[in-house]
Design an enzyme around this catalytic site. Structure first.
Site, mmCIF file in Angstrom:
data_model
loop_
_atom_site.group_PDB
_atom_site.id
_atom_site.type_symbol
_atom_site.label_atom_id
_atom_site.label_comp_id
_atom_site.label_asym_id
_atom_site.label_seq_id
_atom_site.Cartn_x
_atom_site.Cartn_y
_atom_site.Cartn_z
ATOM 1 N N GLU A 48 -7.355 -16.828 -5.353
ATOM 2 C CA GLU A 48 -8.167 -16.906 -4.139
ATOM 3 C C GLU A 48 -9.525 -17.517 -4.462
ATOM 4 O O GLU A 48 -10.140 -17.194 -5.478
ATOM 5 C CB GLU A 48 -8.343 -15.507 -3.544
ATOM 6 C CG GLU A 48 -9.133 -15.485 -2.241
ATOM 7 C CD GLU A 48 -9.279 -14.089 -1.651
ATOM 8 O OE1 GLU A 48 -9.573 -13.998 -0.449
ATOM 9 O OE2 GLU A 48 -9.105 -13.092 -2.386
ATOM 10 N N LYS A 127 -6.047 -16.706 5.922
ATOM 11 C CA LYS A 127 -6.073 -15.253 5.704
ATOM 12 C C LYS A 127 -6.075 -14.530 7.046
ATOM 13 O O LYS A 127 -6.934 -14.761 7.890
ATOM 14 C CB LYS A 127 -7.307 -14.886 4.891
ATOM 15 C CG LYS A 127 -7.319 -13.464 4.359
ATOM 16 C CD LYS A 127 -8.506 -13.301 3.423
ATOM 17 C CE LYS A 127 -8.496 -11.977 2.694
ATOM 18 N NZ LYS A 127 -9.601 -11.887 1.711
ATOM 19 N N CYS A 169 -4.741 -11.947 -0.448
ATOM 20 C CA CYS A 169 -5.524 -10.773 -0.836
ATOM 21 C C CYS A 169 -5.327 -9.569 0.085
ATOM 22 O O CYS A 169 -4.314 -8.886 0.015
ATOM 23 C CB CYS A 169 -6.997 -11.161 -0.941
ATOM 24 S SG CYS A 169 -7.972 -9.960 -1.904
#
Length: 297
Positions: A48, A127, A169
């Site tokens: 990331e 995301k 994440c």
């Protein structure tokens, strides 16, 4: 049972630290992709925010414009580095994530780009769940101060191998994404992620193993390396977990590349031994993958 994975392959996770110099970060990432390819990996994952330091204060400065695609090299040097090195190494490259800026709406996203061995863009993932947490005395972080959330489940069709799910994440804490991908025949879910030294010891390994166990698929978690001089201290410990929730390989906190063989026979073996796929009670609870899901293939 038909195999979800067309043939075995070697997967590499590149755990690296990124500083304030974007050009240096891109050159470093490129060299590590080449190193992984030379070691025999045919699919390579970066962490990331690999082109910048991680933090809300950095997103606007390091953000790139990736639409319309392909962008100019001036607007997105990261896009072009990823495309070129994927073609150069003839590998599938999951480019961790980069900050993305959309001029029309003035929005910022945390975006992952996936490239084919010809350098073609195969998929993007923004995301979906933003990292807004407050653990008193430990860590407070609010991505939504700067970032906007994506709004789709991302399933990437890799012609040579099959389907993979992709998220970033904090997305790993929401099991629905992996569940939907697995129900759509993904053999693996990939999470570039930057857990920290508080949340990492608590839940990094647990989340990776849980998503693998729930869905009986491979799970890959690729972290930045830890840099104690940075404002955000990544946990590290990039890992690959098999469909039986066993950790195949795990990095430590420093820069490293870890590898594992991904084999569809392990998925079949696991699902035959513990047949949760035929034992689910959709008469008792709904199948989340059967709803109005917007996803990319």
């Amino acid at each position: 049972m038909a195999s979800l994975l067309k043939k075995p392959f070697k997967l590499a996770l590149v755990q690296l630290a990124s500083g304030g110099d974007k050009a240096a970060n891109l050159a470093h990432a490129r060299s590590k992709v080449i190193e992984a390819a030379k070691a025999g990996a045919s699919m390579i994952v970066l962490p990331e925010c690999f082109n910048s330091p991680y933090g809300c204060q950095y997103f606007p400065k390091y953000a790139e414009i990736v639409l319309p695609s392909p962008p100019s090299e001036e607007k997105s040097p990261s896009w072009h580095m990823l495309s070129k090195v994927a073609a150069e190494t003839k590998t599938y490259l999951i480019g961790g994530s980069i900050p993305e800026f959309v001029p029309e709406t003035k929005e910022y996203f945390n975006t992952s780009l996936v490239f084919s061995p010809t350098g073609k863009l195969l998929a993007t993932h923004r995301k979906t769940h933003l990292f807004d947490i407050d653990i008193p005395g430990k860590i407070k972080f609010k991505e939504s101060d700067v970032l906007s959330p994506g709004n789709k489940v991302t399933i990437v069709d890799i012609p040579e191998y099959g389907k993979i799910g992709l998220a970033i994440c904090y997305d790993v804490r929401f099991p629905e994404l992996a569940m939907i991908a697995a129900r759509k025949d993904a053999f693996m879910f990939v999470y570039p992620g930057a857990f920290n030294t508080t949340t990492g010891p608590m839940h990094w390994t647990l989340q990776a193993r849980a998503r693998a166990m729930d869905n009986q698929i491979y799970v890959a978690m690729c972290s930045p390396a830890r840099d104690m001089e940075a404002t955000y201290h990544a946990y590290g410990h990039s890992m690959i977990v098999n469909p039986n929730a066993e950790v195949l390989v795990e990095a430590q906190e420093y820069e490293d590349i870890v590898y594992a063989e991904i084999d569809g026979a392990k998925i079949e073996e696991t699902r035959k031994g513990i047949p949760i796929y035929t034992q689910r009670r959709f008469d008792v609870y709904p199948d989340v993958s059967a709803g109005k899901v917007r996803y990319d293939e």
